[in-house]
Design an enzyme around this catalytic site. Sequence first.
Site, short mmCIF file in Angstrom:
data_model
loop_
_atom_site.label_atom_id
_atom_site.label_comp_id
_atom_site.label_asym_id
_atom_site.label_seq_id
_atom_site.Cartn_x
_atom_site.Cartn_y
_atom_site.Cartn_z
N ASP A 177 -0.13 -30.26 -4.51
CA ASP A 177 -0.39 -29.51 -5.74
C ASP A 177 -1.88 -29.34 -5.99
O ASP A 177 -2.36 -29.51 -7.11
CB ASP A 177 0.28 -30.20 -6.94
N GLY A 197 -3.96 -30.33 -24.33
CA GLY A 197 -3.42 -29.17 -23.63
C GLY A 197 -1.93 -29.32 -23.42
O GLY A 197 -1.32 -30.32 -23.82
N GLU A 198 -1.34 -28.30 -22.80
CA GLU A 198 0.10 -28.30 -22.57
C GLU A 198 0.40 -27.69 -21.22
O GLU A 198 -0.21 -26.69 -20.84
CB GLU A 198 0.82 -27.53 -23.67
N GLY A 199 1.32 -28.30 -20.49
CA GLY A 199 1.72 -27.79 -19.19
C GLY A 199 3.21 -27.82 -19.04
O GLY A 199 3.95 -28.03 -20.01
N PHE A 244 4.95 -30.03 -17.67
CA PHE A 244 5.45 -31.38 -17.93
C PHE A 244 5.65 -31.60 -19.42
O PHE A 244 6.63 -32.17 -19.88
CB PHE A 244 4.44 -32.39 -17.37
N VAL A 299 -0.25 -32.94 -23.84
CA VAL A 299 -1.20 -34.00 -23.52
C VAL A 299 -2.09 -34.25 -24.73
O VAL A 299 -2.59 -33.30 -25.34
CB VAL A 299 -2.07 -33.62 -22.30
#
Length: 392
Positions: A198, A71-73, A75, A78
């Site tokens: 968070d 996945g991608e966020g 930050f 991943v």
Amino acid sequence: MGCFGCFAPAARRGAGDLKPSKLAHHCTDDDSVADAQRKVAPDVGSGCAHSFTFKDLLVATGYFNEANFIGEGGFGKVYKGKISKTNSQGASDAQMVAVKQLARESVQGRKEFLVEVLMLTVLSHPNLVSLVGFCAQGDERLLVYEYMPFGSLESHLFDVPHGKPPLDWNTRVKIAVGVAEGLSYLHNVADPPIIYRDMKAANILLDEDFSPKLSDFGLAKVGPVGDRTHVSTRVMGTYGYCAPDYVVSGKLTMKSDIYSFGVLLLELITGRRIYDASRPKPEQSLLTWSRPFMHDKRKFHRLADPALRGSYPPSALNQLVVISIMCLQDQPHVRPIIADVAIGLNHVASQPYASLASMGSPAYSGSPQYSRTPSRRRGGGGGSRRVSQYAS
């Protein structure tokens, strides 16, 4: 127990937990990267987390092969990976990990990287994700976590694909209990206490038994100690989850986490996101939609996720709604402490829903559906969105 006098008494958990090493240093939102590096250095060198080279993690992830992309966020990206380790008998063994790579242009991400390394090298609890190691070589910043095969709570609670069983009642309560106990560890056992800051479904990771773990500690703050009542800081977090008093004043307290937990609990009850732009306008805000039902006990059942198909104990549902209402109070001093919340949730868990249908729940069948690990996704799909600062 105060607010929870209606629940049966239960022993507080975690009393026997050992306190982690004190956080002698911590990063603030205004720390420079260089200063934060100096503060983190003593803990990084203590051997609590392994220091990997960039080549180590290249090999572990198959050179960041797209087949290993999770996945991608905010930050960065991943990837799933595999690292070799030596067991107590001296034999080589392989460990599955999740590798989170910081986007090089992210200045805020560098600060969060340092905070997360510092926090997770001294904190340890079954309901906190474990940091296996990190890489800080040249411009590269990567975090290596234990691999959580069932991904995030978000991927199992919202927009469940057709044919995939939804989370059953017992699993939802189990997740709520685990999250509360992880938060209780941060508030009551960690020394000094930690404000998570968070809380959201995307940051709750699930193992193969659907036991939850808090992840993504980049926004965590050391809580007030001594005579201090709050921590003054820029307002950061995820839209909809932040306590209104924190948004208005910038004063962060333990009760800020309690409000965010109340939002998460309401999402578990309803199966709805805190904000969902794909729904009709009157239903886009979960808090706005749910308010009429939360003000009338006779309407509590209308909050239950339709995907549950009525498979839940009505009295336990009512108690869960009451706990959520207490956590979502506008005035922070009225909200309960997390230790009392955990007691109430354990009482709810003592009333499981039993039926033959529960044997077909995801806790008992189905294969792991891994969608993401500690990451911060921005926008999209009507889901929660990360905001760096609110306008008052």
